[in-house]
Design an enzyme around this catalytic site. Structure first.
Site, PDB file in Angstrom:
ATOM      1  N   ASP A  11       0.918  -1.179  -0.070  1.00  0.00           N
ATOM      2  CA  ASP A  11       0.121  -0.074  -0.009  1.00  0.00           C
ATOM      3  C   ASP A  11       0.870   1.122   0.020  1.00  0.00           C
ATOM      4  O   ASP A  11       2.088   1.249   0.395  1.00  0.00           O
ATOM      5  CB  ASP A  11      -0.910   0.090   1.354  1.00  0.00           C
ATOM      6  N   ASP A  13      -0.021   5.154   0.842  1.00  0.00           N
ATOM      7  CA  ASP A  13      -0.100   6.088   1.867  1.00  0.00           C
ATOM      8  C   ASP A  13      -0.584   5.320   3.289  1.00  0.00           C
ATOM      9  O   ASP A  13      -1.373   4.552   3.542  1.00  0.00           O
ATOM     10  CB  ASP A  13      -1.612   7.153   1.630  1.00  0.00           C
ATOM     11  N   THR A 105      -2.701   0.846  -4.426  1.00  0.00           N
ATOM     12  CA  THR A 105      -2.998   1.972  -3.738  1.00  0.00           C
ATOM     13  C   THR A 105      -4.509   2.307  -4.306  1.00  0.00           C
ATOM     14  O   THR A 105      -4.817   1.752  -5.053  1.00  0.00           O
ATOM     15  CB  THR A 105      -2.170   3.285  -4.103  1.00  0.00           C
ATOM     16  N   SER A 106      -5.366   2.859  -3.209  1.00  0.00           N
ATOM     17  CA  SER A 106      -6.520   3.196  -3.436  1.00  0.00           C
ATOM     18  C   SER A 106      -6.673   4.759  -4.238  1.00  0.00           C
ATOM     19  O   SER A 106      -7.780   5.094  -4.540  1.00  0.00           O
ATOM     20  CB  SER A 106      -7.429   3.322  -2.131  1.00  0.00           C
ATOM     21  N   LYS A 136     -10.202  -1.988  -2.393  1.00  0.00           N
ATOM     22  CA  LYS A 136     -10.166  -2.643  -0.832  1.00  0.00           C
ATOM     23  C   LYS A 136     -11.168  -2.312  -0.224  1.00  0.00           C
ATOM     24  O   LYS A 136     -11.892  -1.099  -0.038  1.00  0.00           O
ATOM     25  CB  LYS A 136      -8.893  -2.090  -0.201  1.00  0.00           C
ATOM     26  N   ASP A 161      -1.400  -0.859   6.337  1.00  0.00           N
ATOM     27  CA  ASP A 161      -1.647  -0.175   7.526  1.00  0.00           C
ATOM     28  C   ASP A 161      -2.995   0.031   8.005  1.00  0.00           C
ATOM     29  O   ASP A 161      -3.482   0.520   9.032  1.00  0.00           O
ATOM     30  CB  ASP A 161      -0.941   1.396   7.569  1.00  0.00           C
TER      31      ASP A 161
END
Length: 215
Positions: A11, A13, A105-106, A136, A161
């Site tokens: 991931d 961020d 990543t989102s 996700k 995270d």
């Protein structure tokens, strides 16, 4: 504990970089512009694609324009110092072959590239919100990254995270490593929980990577 993997999926961020200051600044401004400050305060923000957050707060016909607006705000905010590398990120990534890891990543590709470029990270493979139909905690983002790297999901390790990202990794059948950079350890369901990437070391071996905890 030692983990063996053929591919490492990160991931961005909260895992590789911290952008919390920028995120808070930009989304607060966005909520004020669209008159949804009160409702915004009740929405889970971290680890979710922006399109889902916007859709929770606005009518469907307003989503495209509002989504473009938050992306612009966040991209334009990158030079303001709201993004920085988390401890251990550079050393850990530098120890890996470029074709053995990916960023998942989102964020949109435009935003992810802006943030990563600002801290000097240039992944060879990256899966973003623009590349998937379900974000996700659905496993689609991580399964796509495994396909792009040509690795069986069972041989991949996910670094996250956020609970939603860890759920996505588990659903994809991957080993999960949680970092307590944005959540407390008891909130994170993972095979291994560490404070950040500085607690780990990676050794490249025949057929993969050996990940160890050293601090």
């Amino acid at each position: 504990m030692t983990i063996h993997a053929r591919a490492l999926l990160f991931d961005n961020d909260g895992t590789l970089v911290s952008s919390l200051a920028s995120v808070d600044r930009c989304w607060t401004r966005w909520a004020e512009e669209y008159g949804v400050t009160e409702a915004f305060g009740r929405v889970e923000l971290h680890g979710r694609p922006a399109v889902e957050i916007v859709a929770d707060l606005l009518p469907a016909d307003a989503v495209p324009e509002a989504l473009a607006r938050i992306e612009t705000l966040e991209v334009e905010d990158v030079p303001n110092g709201g993004v920085h590398l988390l401890p251990g990120t550079k050393a850990f990534l530098d120890s890996l072959p470029a074709d053995r890891w990916a960023v998942v990543t989102s964020a949109t590709r435009r935003l992810a590239e802006a943030r990563l470029d600002a801290v000097g990270i240039l992944p060879k493979t990256m899966v973003t919100a623009d590349d998937i139909t379900r974000g996700k905690p659905d496993p689609e983002p991580y399964l796509r990254a495994a396909r792009e790297l040509g690795v069986d999901p069972a041989h991949c390790v996910v670094f996250e995270d956020a609970p939603a990202g860890l759920a996505a990794g588990r659903a994809a059948g991957m080993t999960t490593v949680a970092l307590t950079t944005t959540h407390q350890a008891h909130e994170l369901d993972a095979d291994l929980v560490v404070r950040d990437l500085s607690a780990l070391s990676a050794l490249v071996i025949d057929g993969g990577v050996e990940i160890s905890v050293h601090g």
